[in-house]
Write a protein that holds these residues in place. Structure first.
Motif, PDB file in Angstrom:
ATOM      1  N   THR A   2       0.846  -1.180   0.000  1.00  0.00           N
ATOM      2  CA  THR A   2       0.000   0.000   0.000  1.00  0.00           C
ATOM      3  C   THR A   2       0.888   1.239   0.000  1.00  0.00           C
ATOM      4  O   THR A   2       1.747   1.408   0.862  1.00  0.00           O
ATOM      5  CB  THR A   2      -0.909   0.019   1.247  1.00  0.00           C
ATOM      6  OG1 THR A   2      -1.700  -1.163   1.255  1.00  0.00           O
ATOM      7  CG2 THR A   2      -1.814   1.243   1.201  1.00  0.00           C
ATOM      8  N   GLN A   3       0.677   2.105  -0.983  1.00  0.00           N
ATOM      9  CA  GLN A   3       1.514   3.285  -1.112  1.00  0.00           C
ATOM     10  C   GLN A   3       0.945   4.449  -0.320  1.00  0.00           C
ATOM     11  O   GLN A   3      -0.269   4.663  -0.288  1.00  0.00           O
ATOM     12  CB  GLN A   3       1.649   3.683  -2.574  1.00  0.00           C
ATOM     13  CG  GLN A   3       2.398   2.685  -3.434  1.00  0.00           C
ATOM     14  CD  GLN A   3       2.576   3.196  -4.852  1.00  0.00           C
ATOM     15  OE1 GLN A   3       1.999   4.200  -5.238  1.00  0.00           O
ATOM     16  NE2 GLN A   3       3.369   2.495  -5.632  1.00  0.00           N
ATOM     17  N   SER A   4       1.838   5.214   0.326  1.00  0.00           N
ATOM     18  CA  SER A   4       1.410   6.424   1.008  1.00  0.00           C
ATOM     19  C   SER A   4       1.077   7.485  -0.035  1.00  0.00           C
ATOM     20  O   SER A   4       1.430   7.362  -1.214  1.00  0.00           O
ATOM     21  CB  SER A   4       2.529   6.926   1.923  1.00  0.00           C
ATOM     22  OG  SER A   4       3.631   7.369   1.136  1.00  0.00           O
ATOM     23  N   ARG A   5       0.411   8.534   0.406  1.00  0.00           N
ATOM     24  CA  ARG A   5       0.061   9.607  -0.514  1.00  0.00           C
ATOM     25  C   ARG A   5       1.306  10.278  -1.089  1.00  0.00           C
ATOM     26  O   ARG A   5       1.335  10.641  -2.260  1.00  0.00           O
ATOM     27  CB  ARG A   5      -0.819  10.645   0.194  1.00  0.00           C
ATOM     28  CG  ARG A   5      -2.248  10.169   0.446  1.00  0.00           C
ATOM     29  CD  ARG A   5      -3.098  11.292   0.980  1.00  0.00           C
ATOM     30  NE  ARG A   5      -4.479  10.872   1.181  1.00  0.00           N
ATOM     31  CZ  ARG A   5      -5.453  11.649   1.632  1.00  0.00           C
ATOM     32  NH1 ARG A   5      -5.176  12.919   1.949  1.00  0.00           N
ATOM     33  NH2 ARG A   5      -6.677  11.182   1.788  1.00  0.00           N
ATOM     34  N   ASN A   6       2.323  10.459  -0.245  1.00  0.00           N
ATOM     35  CA  ASN A   6       3.566  11.063  -0.731  1.00  0.00           C
ATOM     36  C   ASN A   6       4.220  10.208  -1.802  1.00  0.00           C
ATOM     37  O   ASN A   6       4.714  10.719  -2.816  1.00  0.00           O
ATOM     38  CB  ASN A   6       4.546  11.271   0.434  1.00  0.00           C
ATOM     39  CG  ASN A   6       4.143  12.421   1.330  1.00  0.00           C
ATOM     40  OD1 ASN A   6       3.366  13.290   0.930  1.00  0.00           O
ATOM     41  ND2 ASN A   6       4.656  12.437   2.546  1.00  0.00           N
ATOM     42  N   LEU A   7       4.218   8.898  -1.593  1.00  0.00           N
ATOM     43  CA  LEU A   7       4.808   7.996  -2.571  1.00  0.00           C
ATOM     44  C   LEU A   7       3.987   7.990  -3.862  1.00  0.00           C
ATOM     45  O   LEU A   7       4.545   7.939  -4.960  1.00  0.00           O
ATOM     46  CB  LEU A   7       4.908   6.582  -2.002  1.00  0.00           C
ATOM     47  CG  LEU A   7       5.632   5.549  -2.878  1.00  0.00           C
ATOM     48  CD1 LEU A   7       7.048   6.011  -3.204  1.00  0.00           C
ATOM     49  CD2 LEU A   7       5.645   4.182  -2.188  1.00  0.00           C
ATOM     50  N   GLN A   8       2.677   8.076  -3.734  1.00  0.00           N
ATOM     51  CA  GLN A   8       1.818   8.132  -4.919  1.00  0.00           C
ATOM     52  C   GLN A   8       2.077   9.406  -5.723  1.00  0.00           C
ATOM     53  O   GLN A   8       2.132   9.367  -6.955  1.00  0.00           O
ATOM     54  CB  GLN A   8       0.343   8.060  -4.500  1.00  0.00           C
ATOM     55  CG  GLN A   8      -0.094   6.695  -4.003  1.00  0.00           C
ATOM     56  CD  GLN A   8      -1.522   6.705  -3.482  1.00  0.00           C
ATOM     57  OE1 GLN A   8      -2.135   7.760  -3.311  1.00  0.00           O
ATOM     58  NE2 GLN A   8      -2.055   5.532  -3.212  1.00  0.00           N
ATOM     59  N   ARG A   9       2.245  10.530  -5.029  1.00  0.00           N
ATOM     60  CA  ARG A   9       2.539  11.789  -5.718  1.00  0.00           C
ATOM     61  C   ARG A   9       3.905  11.718  -6.411  1.00  0.00           C
ATOM     62  O   ARG A   9       4.073  12.200  -7.532  1.00  0.00           O
ATOM     63  CB  ARG A   9       2.501  12.959  -4.734  1.00  0.00           C
ATOM     64  CG  ARG A   9       1.092  13.413  -4.368  1.00  0.00           C
ATOM     65  CD  ARG A   9       1.119  14.772  -3.686  1.00  0.00           C
ATOM     66  NE  ARG A   9       1.715  14.691  -2.364  1.00  0.00           N
ATOM     67  CZ  ARG A   9       1.023  14.499  -1.244  1.00  0.00           C
ATOM     68  NH1 ARG A   9      -0.301  14.386  -1.295  1.00  0.00           N
ATOM     69  NH2 ARG A   9       1.637  14.451  -0.076  1.00  0.00           N
ATOM     70  N   GLN A  11       5.422   8.984  -7.435  1.00  0.00           N
ATOM     71  CA  GLN A  11       5.286   8.089  -8.585  1.00  0.00           C
ATOM     72  C   GLN A  11       4.619   8.808  -9.755  1.00  0.00           C
ATOM     73  O   GLN A  11       5.052   8.665 -10.909  1.00  0.00           O
ATOM     74  CB  GLN A  11       4.475   6.854  -8.217  1.00  0.00           C
ATOM     75  CG  GLN A  11       4.345   5.858  -9.375  1.00  0.00           C
ATOM     76  CD  GLN A  11       3.355   4.749  -9.094  1.00  0.00           C
ATOM     77  OE1 GLN A  11       2.227   5.001  -8.660  1.00  0.00           O
ATOM     78  NE2 GLN A  11       3.756   3.510  -9.337  1.00  0.00           N
ATOM     79  N   LYS A  12       3.619   9.601  -9.466  1.00  0.00           N
ATOM     80  CA  LYS A  12       2.928  10.349 -10.522  1.00  0.00           C
ATOM     81  C   LYS A  12       3.895  11.308 -11.218  1.00  0.00           C
ATOM     82  O   LYS A  12       3.874  11.449 -12.443  1.00  0.00           O
ATOM     83  CB  LYS A  12       1.738  11.106  -9.936  1.00  0.00           C
ATOM     84  CG  LYS A  12       0.912  11.854 -10.970  1.00  0.00           C
ATOM     85  CD  LYS A  12      -0.300  12.535 -10.334  1.00  0.00           C
ATOM     86  CE  LYS A  12      -1.115  13.280 -11.391  1.00  0.00           C
ATOM     87  NZ  LYS A  12      -2.299  13.945 -10.782  1.00  0.00           N
ATOM     88  N   THR A  53       4.354   0.095 -15.123  1.00  0.00           N
ATOM     89  CA  THR A  53       3.120   0.851 -14.897  1.00  0.00           C
ATOM     90  C   THR A  53       2.646   1.502 -16.185  1.00  0.00           C
ATOM     91  O   THR A  53       1.447   1.448 -16.526  1.00  0.00           O
ATOM     92  CB  THR A  53       3.345   1.936 -13.824  1.00  0.00           C
ATOM     93  OG1 THR A  53       3.744   1.315 -12.595  1.00  0.00           O
ATOM     94  CG2 THR A  53       2.074   2.740 -13.578  1.00  0.00           C
TER      95      THR A  53
END
Length: 291
Positions: A2-9, A11-12, A53
């Motif tokens: 499960t990715q944290s929001r910071n990691l998701q940002r 990655q984006k 991805t």
């Protein structure tokens, strides 16, 4: 995981960097088979993750094959990458080639091994790409690597030359691509930490702290600390080249310049002016001699 929001940002942002680089340089096209070189370091893990991805989202169909070259370095954990590749469900090839012994035999103790090691690796990678039917070879070099290579060649080899985002191999058989060309090393390092990739250190060259490349790295790190954004600015300059204001007669026809012709946009003397300065034709700049 499960990715944290910071990691998701993060990655984006990295996906955006990679997507723009692929689009700008037409790195990957429909039907390509891409050999992704994975050393076990943060850059190549990130490259593979992002390409997988994008493979799911891209409007074109392409195949990915991960490859690791086991160079038989002492203590190399040969089980880590096969297990990782299987866990993420990517096709892969582990190539065993004892380039380590060759490098240690040919290079005197204390001398830089990078050049020979890189040449040997390159030969193996090209061979494997041909065997697997891969027309593209993806490497994990990022924006900082490209800028460091520019200064390395400038200061130590007297060449204005960097590391291109895309090139054709000498034999013309493959296209080498660097999809991380727009990505910063800081973002990649943070992403690799967040993803908890099983990092494998390079014991062969990692101990050579006196390398010229390391000196360049330290120089750029100092510049970025004192003047944030320098690495990004230098990379942008590589995309904004003015051949008429360098000094290579093979690149620009200096000998053919004659008075009476109007230079093309960006090739005259006004290129030296700062953006906020008025043009020389401005009447406010006219000289007046009082009698």
């Amino acid at each position: 995981m499960t990715q944290s929001r910071n990691l998701q940002r993060l990655q984006k942002r990295l996906l955006g960097d990679v997507g723009r680089a692929i689009g700008d340089y037409k790195m990957i096209e429909d039907g390509d088979t891409v050999l992704v070189c994975v050393s076990g370091g943060k850059d190549s893990y990130t490259l593979l993750s992002l390409l997988m991805t994008l493979q799911q989202r891209a409007p074109v169909k392409f195949r990915l094959i991960a490859m690791n070259l086991d160079q038989k370095q002492p203590g190399f954990p040969a089980d880590i990458l096969p297990a990782y590749f299987k866990s993420i469900g990517v096709d892969f090839r582990i190539e065993e080639q004892d380039t380590y012994s060759i490098v240690k035999e040919k290079i005197p103790e204390g001398k830089t091994t990078c050049s020979l090691c890189s040449r040997l690796r390159r030969g193996v990678i090209y061979r494997v790409a041909k065997e697997l039917g891969c027309n593209k070879i993806a490497l994990g070099h990022h924006r900082d690597d490209i800028v460091h290579t520019l200064f390395l060649n400038l200061l130590f080899a007297a060449k204005l030359k960097a590391m291109p985002p895309k090139l054709v191999t000498d034999d013309g058989a493959h296209i080498v691509i660097r999809p991380l060309a727009y990505a910063s090393e800081a973002d990649i390092a943070a992403f690799a930490r967040g993803m908890e990739f099983p990092i494998i250190p390079c014991n062969l060259c990692g101990s050579q702290s006196n390398l010229q490349r390391q000196k360049i790295r330290e120089m750029m790190a100092d510049w970025d600390r004192r003047y944030p954004g320098r690495t990004e600015a230098v990379f942008t300059a590589l995309q904004n080249v003015v051949p008429s204001h360098l000094a290579d007669p093979a690149l620009y026809d200096f000998a053919g310049l004659v008075a009476g012709t109007v230079p093309a946009a960006g090739e005259g003397d006004e290129v030296f002016d700062l953006p906020e300065l008025p043009p020389l034709s401005d009447p406010r700049l006219a000289f007046r001699v009082d009698s």
